[in-house]
Design an enzyme around this catalytic site. Structure first.
Site, mmCIF file in Angstrom:
data_model
loop_
_atom_site.group_PDB
_atom_site.id
_atom_site.type_symbol
_atom_site.label_atom_id
_atom_site.label_comp_id
_atom_site.label_asym_id
_atom_site.label_seq_id
_atom_site.Cartn_x
_atom_site.Cartn_y
_atom_site.Cartn_z
ATOM 1 C CD GLN A 188 -7.532 12.796 -4.064
ATOM 2 O OE1 GLN A 188 -7.000 13.709 -4.708
ATOM 3 N NE2 GLN A 188 -8.050 11.730 -4.642
ATOM 4 C CG HIS B 222 -4.212 3.346 4.058
ATOM 5 N ND1 HIS B 222 -3.243 2.554 4.628
ATOM 6 C CD2 HIS B 222 -4.348 4.423 4.864
ATOM 7 C CE1 HIS B 222 -2.797 3.143 5.718
ATOM 8 N NE2 HIS B 222 -3.467 4.269 5.895
ATOM 9 C CG HIS C 72 -4.135 -1.245 4.423
ATOM 10 N ND1 HIS C 72 -3.726 -0.385 3.431
ATOM 11 C CD2 HIS C 72 -4.824 -2.247 3.814
ATOM 12 C CE1 HIS C 72 -4.139 -0.856 2.257
ATOM 13 N NE2 HIS C 72 -4.807 -1.977 2.458
ATOM 14 C CB SER D 120 -6.467 4.807 -6.304
ATOM 15 O OG SER D 120 -6.023 5.612 -5.225
ATOM 16 C CG HIS E 60 -6.965 7.750 0.808
ATOM 17 N ND1 HIS E 60 -7.416 6.472 0.588
ATOM 18 C CD2 HIS E 60 -7.042 8.380 -0.394
ATOM 19 C CE1 HIS E 60 -7.736 6.320 -0.696
ATOM 20 N NE2 HIS E 60 -7.533 7.468 -1.316
ATOM 21 C CB CYS F 260 -0.895 -0.013 1.233
ATOM 22 S SG CYS F 260 -1.701 1.567 1.523
ATOM 23 C CG ASN G 81 -13.406 10.133 -4.590
ATOM 24 O OD1 ASN G 81 -14.502 10.655 -4.529
ATOM 25 N ND2 ASN G 81 -12.476 10.484 -5.459
ATOM 26 C CB CYS H 95 0.907 1.200 4.757
ATOM 27 S SG CYS H 95 -0.653 0.319 4.972
HETATM 28 P P1 H2U Z 1 -8.084 8.413 -4.519
HETATM 29 O O1 H2U Z 1 -8.081 7.051 -3.906
HETATM 30 O O2 H2U Z 1 -9.237 9.263 -4.042
HETATM 31 O O3 H2U Z 1 -7.943 8.346 -6.005
HETATM 32 O O4 H2U Z 1 -6.795 9.187 -3.966
HETATM 33 C C1 H2U Z 1 -5.518 8.674 -4.031
HETATM 34 C C2 H2U Z 1 -4.586 9.761 -4.520
HETATM 35 O O5 H2U Z 1 -3.268 9.396 -4.189
HETATM 36 C C3 H2U Z 1 -4.634 9.975 -6.010
HETATM 37 O O6 H2U Z 1 -5.050 11.303 -6.275
HETATM 38 C C4 H2U Z 1 -2.386 9.870 -5.179
HETATM 39 C C5 H2U Z 1 -3.187 9.773 -6.466
HETATM 40 O O7 H2U Z 1 -2.777 10.761 -7.371
HETATM 41 N N1 H2U Z 1 -1.166 9.083 -5.142
HETATM 42 C C6 H2U Z 1 0.014 9.679 -4.750
HETATM 43 O O8 H2U Z 1 0.034 10.896 -4.527
HETATM 44 N N2 H2U Z 1 1.163 8.924 -4.641
HETATM 45 C C7 H2U Z 1 1.207 7.588 -4.900
HETATM 46 O O9 H2U Z 1 2.234 6.971 -4.725
HETATM 47 C C8 H2U Z 1 0.018 6.889 -5.426
HETATM 48 C C9 H2U Z 1 -1.254 7.686 -5.469
HETATM 49 ZN ZN ZN Z 2 -2.261 1.009 3.705
#
Ligand code: H2U
Ligand code: ZN
Length: 345
Positions: free
Chosen positions: A167, A163, A114, A160, A165, A51, A152, A54
């Site tokens: 934004q 975990h 996580h 994505s 999180h 992840c 989201n 994490c």
């Molecule tokens: P979402 O799960 O809401 O997409 O948010 C995850 C965000 O994390 C996504 O905008 C960022 C992606 O650009 N990200 C990083 O900044 N670094 C990473 O190593 C992977 C994902």
């Molecule tokens: Zn994690």
């Protein structure tokens, strides 16, 4: 035939967005059968070596996350907006307008664990997230007009990573939805001399059939004009322009109502409930913003089970948003949901 909100097709007006929604309650007048498709419990590890959120793990840009023990904020490695974007100009043709946008995007980890979600975190842990939302809003608000905090949640919403999180995107201009909410609240204030969302909260508390939860400082309702089946609007009862303005009691009460709401959501279909949520507060524009009231929107996609989602397609893409079950029916179903998380039963 005398009109009934619960029986007959009608349209409802969204005063925050100056939009209408088509409501078709006759399509769901069959009583709810209460079928819950039990999903296998999604048991994730407390720590996932793969992840990128994490503690201690490597992100896409090669940086290593610190061994954080509560929350962690970092600049999004794939930021949608940049602080130093060059000025956009495309000549004077009204059909090809463009505008410069400058901003910053950050990712915020809610917990080092996580396997948790906000709904499953303790009140003390959620309070740290609330304080962080407020602090980030204040910090970025010093440089940007709009600070959009959002989460989201769930694959269905395109998250994505499981975990916990959210934004933050801060921009020097207001996005279209933010601008419309601003204009609508201002127009209402100019016309009636009071704030739209404060009047709305007072009316909803008096009516009661769309109210989901309430405590000393907060009210959660299924808005009269909701588009998503189980959409919620979360409002402070006292005038509050932005997250950093919340006092100690309002923050603790927010933690309490958030936890109750998210547990109810998870219990509705006995699944970790997907949604997009986010905060709207007064823009940082130097104006007095008396027309603004802080609020959070929750937009969950699920319709009738853990797997059946509402699609915004067809008529909705071409004419107007539409819903079948009424917000009053949705509110009643959510009120019936337990406040003990199903995974603990
Ligand atoms: P979402 O799960 O809401 O997409 O948010 C995850 C965000 O994390 C996504 O905008 C960022 C992606 O650009 N990200 C990083 O900044 N670094 C990473 O190593 C992977 C994902
Ligand atoms: Zn994690």
């Amino acid at each position: 035939m005398t009109f009934e909100f619960s029986e007959h097709p009608h349209r409802r007006y969204n005063p925050l967005l100056d939009e209408w929604v088509l409501v078709s309650p006759h399509r769901t007048n069959r009583p709810w059968r209460g079928s819950v498709e039990r999903q296998p419990l999604d048991r994730r590890p407390r720590y996932d070596p793969d992840c990128y959120l994490c503690p201690g793990n490597m992100r896409a840009n090669g940086e290593r996350n610190p061994l954080y023990d509560a929350t962690f904020v970092f600049a999004n490695d794939f930021a949608a907006v940049l602080p130093d974007a060059p000025p956009a100009h495309l000549g004077g043709n009204p059909l090809f307008r463009a505008a410069t946008v400058r901003g910053e995007a950050r990712v915020i980890c809610f917990s080092p664990r996580h396997d948790l979600t906000l709904a499953e975190m303790s009140p003390a842990e959620i309070r740290i997230v609330v304080d962080l939302w407020a602090a980030q809003t204040a910090e970025l608000g010093a440089r940007y007009q709009w600070v959009q905090i959002f989460e989201n949640r769930g694959e269905m919403m395109g998250a994505s990573n499981a975990h916990p999180h959210g934004q933050i995107w801060a921009t020097d201009s207001l996005g279209s939805i933010a601008a419309r909410e601003d204009a609508q609240q201002r127009a209402y204030y100019d016309r009636y001399g009071s704030a739209l969302l404060r009047d709305y909260a007072r009316e909803e508390r008096a009516i009661g059939d769309r109210r989901l939860l309430e405590n000393d400082s907060w009210l959660a309702v299924a808005p009269f004009w909701a588009v998503w089946p189980f959409e919620t609007l979360l409002l402070p009862k006292a005038p509050v322009p932005r997250l950093p303005d919340l006092d100690e009691t309002q923050r603790n009460d927010l933690v309490a109502i958030l936890k109750r709401l998210l547990v109810k959501y998870d219990n509705l279909f006995e699944v970790s409930f997907p949604y997009s949520m986010g905060w709207h507060g007064a823009p940082f524009n130097g104006a007095d913003n008396a027309h603004w009231q802080l609020h959070a929107h929750f937009f969950p996609p699920l319709l009738r089970s853990a797997t059946v989602k509402k699609f915004m397609v067809g008529y909705e893409m071409l004419a107007e948003a539409q819903r079948d079950i009424t917000p009053e029916q949705a509110a009643s179903r959510l009120r019936e949901c337990s406040e003990t998380h199903f995974s603990l039963r």
